[in-house]
Design an enzyme around this catalytic site. Sequence first.
Site, PDB file in Angstrom:
ATOM      1  N   GLY A 102      -2.262  -5.842 -13.276  1.00 13.27           N
ATOM      2  CA  GLY A 102      -1.229  -5.559 -12.332  1.00 13.27           C
ATOM      3  C   GLY A 102      -0.969  -4.512 -11.042  1.00 13.27           C
TER       4      GLY A 102
ATOM      5  CD  GLU B 252      -0.211  -3.618   3.164  1.00 13.32           C
ATOM      6  OE1 GLU B 252      -1.535  -4.063   2.713  1.00 13.32           O
ATOM      7  OE2 GLU B 252       0.372  -3.205   2.438  1.00 13.32           O
TER       8      GLU B 252
ATOM      9  N   GLY C 286     -15.144   1.340  -3.934  1.00 15.18           N
ATOM     10  CA  GLY C 286     -15.059   0.315  -5.723  1.00 15.18           C
ATOM     11  C   GLY C 286     -15.711   0.606  -5.912  1.00 15.18           C
TER      12      GLY C 286
ATOM     13  N   GLY D 127      -7.587   1.125  -5.397  1.00 18.23           N
ATOM     14  CA  GLY D 127      -7.925   2.656  -3.588  1.00 18.23           C
ATOM     15  C   GLY D 127      -6.154   3.053  -3.622  1.00 18.23           C
ATOM     16  CG  ASP D 128      -2.949   1.523  -2.323  1.00 16.53           C
ATOM     17  OD1 ASP D 128      -3.113   1.683  -1.676  1.00 16.53           O
ATOM     18  OD2 ASP D 128      -2.480  -0.208  -3.180  1.00 16.53           O
TER      19      ASP D 128
ATOM     20  CE  LYS E 242      -3.932  -1.805   2.326  1.00 13.61           C
ATOM     21  NZ  LYS E 242      -4.986  -1.888   1.052  1.00 13.61           N
ATOM     22  N   GLY E 243       2.056   1.188   0.987  1.00 15.73           N
ATOM     23  CA  GLY E 243       3.025   2.150   1.009  1.00 15.73           C
ATOM     24  C   GLY E 243       3.278   3.170  -0.541  1.00 15.73           C
ATOM     25  CB  ALA E 244       5.910   0.474  -2.468  1.00 16.61           C
ATOM     26  CG  ASN E 245       1.231  -0.720  -4.141  1.00 17.10           C
ATOM     27  OD1 ASN E 245       2.306  -1.058  -5.102  1.00 17.10           O
ATOM     28  ND2 ASN E 245      -0.269  -1.346  -3.694  1.00 17.10           N
TER      29      ASN E 245
END
Length: 303
Positions: free
Chosen positions: A286, A139, A221, A250-251, A41-44
């Site tokens: 992806g 996370e 969603g 969502g990210d 989630k953070g990286a996204n």
Amino acid sequence: MTKRVAVIGSLNYDIIVKQQRMPHQGETFIADALIQGPGGKGANQAAQCAKLGMPTMMIGKVGQDRFGDALVGSLAAIGVDTSYVKRIGSTGLGVVHVMPDGDYYSSILKGANELLTIQDIEEIAEELKEASFIILQQEIPHHVTEHVIERFKDSQIQIVLNNAPARSISKNILQYVDLLVVNESEAAYMTGQPVTTIAEATETGKELQQITGNTVIVTLGKEGSIVVNSKDSIYFPAKKVNAVDATGAGDSFIGALVYGLSQGFLLEECMKFATEVSAITVMKEGGQDSFPTKAEVSRILVI
């Protein structure tokens, strides 16, 4: 002055399995395809901010393995400052099962994400003060997330918290969050109320807004999203598209939302922009690879 975002959170290497359905207990089910790539989630969220052209720094931990190499390399390639990503242990993994309609089931192996400490944050506190936004998720260790919120509560930095996966957070902490973003299941967890309709999401958003005193967004969603502040609540329907894979949507939404805020968009404009960006995301397979760049969404930048 160009506004900078600091994302403090997880980096996971995603293993995405596309299949017609989930197997039943004790059943071996044959999947259709395998996709591998960067996630967490953070990286996204950092990736989407950077892809839209926002100066972005990532704070987190990955393992001393090939997955860690891939995660750091992919973020650096799209312009994220990875100077504050440390290497220790084994990299966190995300195992995602994607259904034909784009919905997914996800399991996380925490790995190095669980090793982020308060000391890591304190070491770069001065650098973090240069950011206009800090984005957090759940996370990484819960006490680290809460420390960051308390540490910068009196600063001019806007704190964005995506309470995902959902965790209990005290009201004393939530009152310092400028923007809380949760999906329907996370909103239900935080309030103890069911969230299955737009009306229920609106009421839940209002309840959470009373706690934070600031802006709350409940995402639904393919049904859209709701923003609630002290003055109003507004529903934004999702754009109807041919969804292929909702992984990371969502990210992508959150990254686009923060980008809009950094550009001085009104909140309603930010919501419309983020909705468009996440719609583009679900039309491709992806995670981070499906996130659009600023050039791809240039047709909607003037809102």
